[in-house]
Design a protein around this motif. Structure first.
Motif, PDB file in Angstrom:
ATOM      1  N   LEU A   1      -5.204  -9.127  -0.033  1.00 24.40           N
ATOM      2  CA  LEU A   1      -5.713 -10.496   0.082  1.00 24.40           C
ATOM      3  C   LEU A   1      -7.208 -10.562  -0.212  1.00 24.40           C
ATOM      4  O   LEU A   1      -7.673 -11.454  -0.929  1.00 24.40           O
ATOM      5  CB  LEU A   1      -5.432 -11.038   1.487  1.00 24.40           C
ATOM      6  N   VAL A   2      -7.945  -9.617   0.344  1.00 23.32           N
ATOM      7  CA  VAL A   2      -9.393  -9.583   0.125  1.00 23.32           C
ATOM      8  C   VAL A   2      -9.696  -9.398  -1.357  1.00 23.32           C
ATOM      9  O   VAL A   2     -10.569 -10.068  -1.930  1.00 23.32           O
ATOM     10  CB  VAL A   2     -10.047  -8.463   0.964  1.00 23.32           C
ATOM     11  N   ASN A   3      -8.979  -8.505  -1.993  1.00 26.88           N
ATOM     12  CA  ASN A   3      -9.223  -8.237  -3.417  1.00 26.88           C
ATOM     13  C   ASN A   3      -8.829  -9.416  -4.304  1.00 26.88           C
ATOM     14  O   ASN A   3      -9.439  -9.638  -5.359  1.00 26.88           O
ATOM     15  CB  ASN A   3      -8.484  -6.974  -3.853  1.00 26.88           C
ATOM     16  N   GLU A   4      -7.819 -10.166  -3.891  1.00 24.86           N
ATOM     17  CA  GLU A   4      -7.455 -11.372  -4.638  1.00 24.86           C
ATOM     18  C   GLU A   4      -8.639 -12.330  -4.700  1.00 24.86           C
ATOM     19  O   GLU A   4      -8.938 -12.905  -5.757  1.00 24.86           O
ATOM     20  CB  GLU A   4      -6.264 -12.056  -3.961  1.00 24.86           C
ATOM     21  N   ASP A   5      -9.311 -12.518  -3.560  1.00 24.41           N
ATOM     22  CA  ASP A   5     -10.481 -13.387  -3.530  1.00 24.41           C
ATOM     23  C   ASP A   5     -11.646 -12.776  -4.312  1.00 24.41           C
ATOM     24  O   ASP A   5     -12.399 -13.483  -4.990  1.00 24.41           O
ATOM     25  CB  ASP A   5     -10.916 -13.646  -2.082  1.00 24.41           C
ATOM     26  N   ARG A   6     -11.790 -11.462  -4.222  1.00 29.52           N
ATOM     27  CA  ARG A   6     -12.915 -10.800  -4.897  1.00 29.52           C
ATOM     28  C   ARG A   6     -12.786 -10.848  -6.425  1.00 29.52           C
ATOM     29  O   ARG A   6     -13.793 -10.879  -7.134  1.00 29.52           O
ATOM     30  CB  ARG A   6     -13.050  -9.359  -4.413  1.00 29.52           C
ATOM     31  N   VAL A   7     -11.593 -10.851  -6.929  1.00 30.35           N
ATOM     32  CA  VAL A   7     -11.388 -10.981  -8.372  1.00 30.35           C
ATOM     33  C   VAL A   7     -11.996 -12.297  -8.858  1.00 30.35           C
ATOM     34  O   VAL A   7     -12.647 -12.363  -9.907  1.00 30.35           O
ATOM     35  CB  VAL A   7      -9.889 -10.916  -8.720  1.00 30.35           C
ATOM     36  N   THR A   8     -11.785 -13.367  -8.080  1.00 29.54           N
ATOM     37  CA  THR A   8     -12.309 -14.684  -8.444  1.00 29.54           C
ATOM     38  C   THR A   8     -13.816 -14.769  -8.246  1.00 29.54           C
ATOM     39  O   THR A   8     -14.536 -15.354  -9.062  1.00 29.54           O
ATOM     40  CB  THR A   8     -11.616 -15.779  -7.611  1.00 29.54           C
ATOM     41  N   SER A   9     -14.307 -14.190  -7.154  1.00 29.23           N
ATOM     42  CA  SER A   9     -15.738 -14.308  -6.818  1.00 29.23           C
ATOM     43  C   SER A   9     -16.614 -13.383  -7.653  1.00 29.23           C
ATOM     44  O   SER A   9     -17.829 -13.582  -7.730  1.00 29.23           O
ATOM     45  CB  SER A   9     -15.955 -14.007  -5.337  1.00 29.23           C
ATOM     46  N   GLY A  10     -16.013 -12.357  -8.236  1.00 26.92           N
ATOM     47  CA  GLY A  10     -16.781 -11.430  -9.046  1.00 26.92           C
ATOM     48  C   GLY A  10     -17.329 -10.238  -8.285  1.00 26.92           C
ATOM     49  O   GLY A  10     -18.028  -9.398  -8.866  1.00 26.92           O
ATOM     50  N   PHE A  11     -17.014 -10.139  -6.991  1.00 24.40           N
ATOM     51  CA  PHE A  11     -17.456  -8.981  -6.219  1.00 24.40           C
ATOM     52  C   PHE A  11     -16.496  -7.809  -6.475  1.00 24.40           C
ATOM     53  O   PHE A  11     -15.311  -8.007  -6.779  1.00 24.40           O
ATOM     54  CB  PHE A  11     -17.491  -9.312  -4.723  1.00 24.40           C
ATOM     55  N   SER A  12     -17.024  -6.609  -6.335  1.00 22.62           N
ATOM     56  CA  SER A  12     -16.216  -5.421  -6.605  1.00 22.62           C
ATOM     57  C   SER A  12     -15.045  -5.318  -5.635  1.00 22.62           C
ATOM     58  O   SER A  12     -15.174  -5.625  -4.446  1.00 22.62           O
ATOM     59  CB  SER A  12     -17.081  -4.160  -6.518  1.00 22.62           C
ATOM     60  N   LYS A  13     -13.911  -4.882  -6.153  1.00 25.91           N
ATOM     61  CA  LYS A  13     -12.710  -4.753  -5.324  1.00 25.91           C
ATOM     62  C   LYS A  13     -12.850  -3.589  -4.342  1.00 25.91           C
ATOM     63  O   LYS A  13     -13.603  -2.642  -4.566  1.00 25.91           O
ATOM     64  CB  LYS A  13     -11.493  -4.533  -6.216  1.00 25.91           C
ATOM     65  N   ILE A  14     -12.093  -3.688  -3.238  1.00 26.61           N
ATOM     66  CA  ILE A  14     -12.066  -2.625  -2.234  1.00 26.61           C
ATOM     67  C   ILE A  14     -11.080  -1.554  -2.684  1.00 26.61           C
ATOM     68  O   ILE A  14      -9.887  -1.826  -2.882  1.00 26.61           O
ATOM     69  CB  ILE A  14     -11.641  -3.185  -0.857  1.00 26.61           C
ATOM     70  N   ASP A  15     -11.577  -0.356  -2.852  1.00 23.38           N
ATOM     71  CA  ASP A  15     -10.708   0.757  -3.239  1.00 23.38           C
ATOM     72  C   ASP A  15     -10.425   1.696  -2.070  1.00 23.38           C
ATOM     73  O   ASP A  15      -9.417   2.405  -2.072  1.00 23.38           O
ATOM     74  CB  ASP A  15     -11.360   1.564  -4.375  1.00 23.38           C
ATOM     75  N   ASP A  16     -11.310   1.685  -1.083  1.00 23.81           N
ATOM     76  CA  ASP A  16     -11.197   2.592   0.057  1.00 23.81           C
ATOM     77  C   ASP A  16     -10.486   1.881   1.216  1.00 23.81           C
ATOM     78  O   ASP A  16     -11.089   1.070   1.925  1.00 23.81           O
ATOM     79  CB  ASP A  16     -12.589   3.056   0.491  1.00 23.81           C
ATOM     80  N   ILE A  17      -9.208   2.170   1.404  1.00 27.32           N
ATOM     81  CA  ILE A  17      -8.425   1.503   2.448  1.00 27.32           C
ATOM     82  C   ILE A  17      -8.952   1.815   3.837  1.00 27.32           C
ATOM     83  O   ILE A  17      -8.772   1.036   4.779  1.00 27.32           O
ATOM     84  CB  ILE A  17      -6.927   1.897   2.333  1.00 27.32           C
ATOM     85  N   SER A  18      -9.637   2.947   3.992  1.00 27.01           N
ATOM     86  CA  SER A  18     -10.164   3.317   5.313  1.00 27.01           C
ATOM     87  C   SER A  18     -11.205   2.317   5.796  1.00 27.01           C
ATOM     88  O   SER A  18     -11.366   2.103   7.000  1.00 27.01           O
ATOM     89  CB  SER A  18     -10.754   4.730   5.286  1.00 27.01           C
ATOM     90  N   ALA A  19     -11.931   1.700   4.865  1.00 20.99           N
ATOM     91  CA  ALA A  19     -12.918   0.684   5.251  1.00 20.99           C
ATOM     92  C   ALA A  19     -12.219  -0.527   5.850  1.00 20.99           C
ATOM     93  O   ALA A  19     -12.693  -1.128   6.834  1.00 20.99           O
ATOM     94  CB  ALA A  19     -13.750   0.275   4.046  1.00 20.99           C
TER      95      ALA A  19
END
Length: 319
Positions: A134-152
């Motif tokens: 869900l967070v990455n879906e929003d980040r794709v639109t906003s232009g922020f880098s996607k979360i790759d580290d699930i531990s975060a």
């Protein structure tokens, strides 16, 4: 943080706003409210790592229209958050926690227990991979880098879990002690089928917090019970009149029943996890020991039976 302290709310931003829009909102909102607070909110949303805390404490992947509708609902009538459905679990727990924290009034243990149960069961549906998506879906639109580290994401969910425990504890603390214990007992008995199955992890956390706070009470009352039991044995050894013994027995009954009332939610929770409440077991052991002594050594069967009715020792031992 609750929804009304979230940087997205403070800036009137959404997770799909890009960096340029966030800076514009910082300037706009800074004219209407505390400029330093707006600057800090903007900095938190522009920093990818700090931003994650705000995203997971917000309403991810809903879109600005639905976000504003839900925020307006909870601002005007927090009670209605209890019945909002069809949301991603992370959004729903954040909405429920904010509603619970901002309830206009507390109507008693039954009402509070409904909120706690819904929050706890919904949190069981929050999975790091789903939240990350869900967070990455929003980040794709906003232009922020996607979360790759699930531990975060896992770390932030653990932080939310701790926050939810504080919210539940705060809501319970608005009740008088007897109603607080009643609400917690309702929650635990419902969540665990009266100790027959393991309940939600959030309930375990709340019980552990309650037990820690209640520890001084159990230590104090445990000593009081032990002293009263010693006084009964001494009175019998000295062949004091039965009215004196009867008075001591009545005092023991009162203290033990009060103990059991407070310990009940802990006992049921422990039973659901296959463990014992050690302090209750110890006190029950003291009572049993004197009951056996009175029966075997003094042939005072009636007094012995009065010291060991099932309603005391069954519940105190988690039965």
């Amino acid at each position: 943080m609750d929804l009304f302290r979230n940087p997205f709310y403070l800036l009137n931003a959404t997770p799909r706003d890009n960096l340029k829009r966030i800076l514009e909102l910082e300037e706009e909102r800074g004219l209407l409210m505390d400029a330093k607070e707006c600057a800090q909110a903007s900095a938190d949303l522009r920093n990818p790592r700090k931003r994650l805390s705000s995203e997971i404490a917000w309403l991810p992947c809903l879109g600005s229209k639905r976000e504003k509708k839900l925020i307006g609902l909870i601002a005007s009538n927090p009670d209605k958050a209890l019945n909002v459905d069809n949301l991603p679990p992370i959004a729903r727990v954040n909405l429920l926690a904010t509603g619970l924290f901002h309830l206009s009034k507390v109507n008693g243990p039954e009402d509070i227990s409904k909120w706690i149960l819904k929050l706890a069961w919904e949190f069981e549906k929050v999975f790091p991979k789903d939240v990350c998506f869900l967070v990455n879906e929003d980040r794709v639109t906003s232009g922020f880098s996607k979360i790759d580290d699930i531990s975060a994401v896992e770390e932030e969910i653990r932080a939310r879990r701790q926050y939810f425990v504080r919210v539940v504890t705060s809501a319970l603390n608005k009740l008088k002690t007897r109603n607080l214990v009643k609400a917690l007992t309702i929650v635990i008995e419902s969540a665990t089928d009266k100790g027959k199955k393991h309940g939600p992890i959030l309930i375990d956390d709340v019980v552990e917090h309650f037990e820690l706070k209640a520890k001084p009470f159990f230590e104090r009352e445990g000593e009081n019970i032990k002293k009263l039991l010693d006084q009964v044995e001494y009175a019998i050894e000295c062949q004091q009149p039965m009215p004196i013994i009867e008075k001591l027995l009545s005092q023991i009954e009162k203290v033990v029943m009060n103990w059991d009332m407070v310990a009940q939610p802990i006992q049921v929770s422990n039973m659901s996890r296959g463990i014992e409440h050690e302090q209750s077991l110890r006190v029950a052991g003291f009572i049993r020991e004197l009951a056996l002594t009175l029966h075997n050594e003094y042939q005072m069967t009636e007094v012995s039976q009065r010291l060991s009715p099932p309603v005391w020792l069954g519940t105190m031992c988690g039965g």
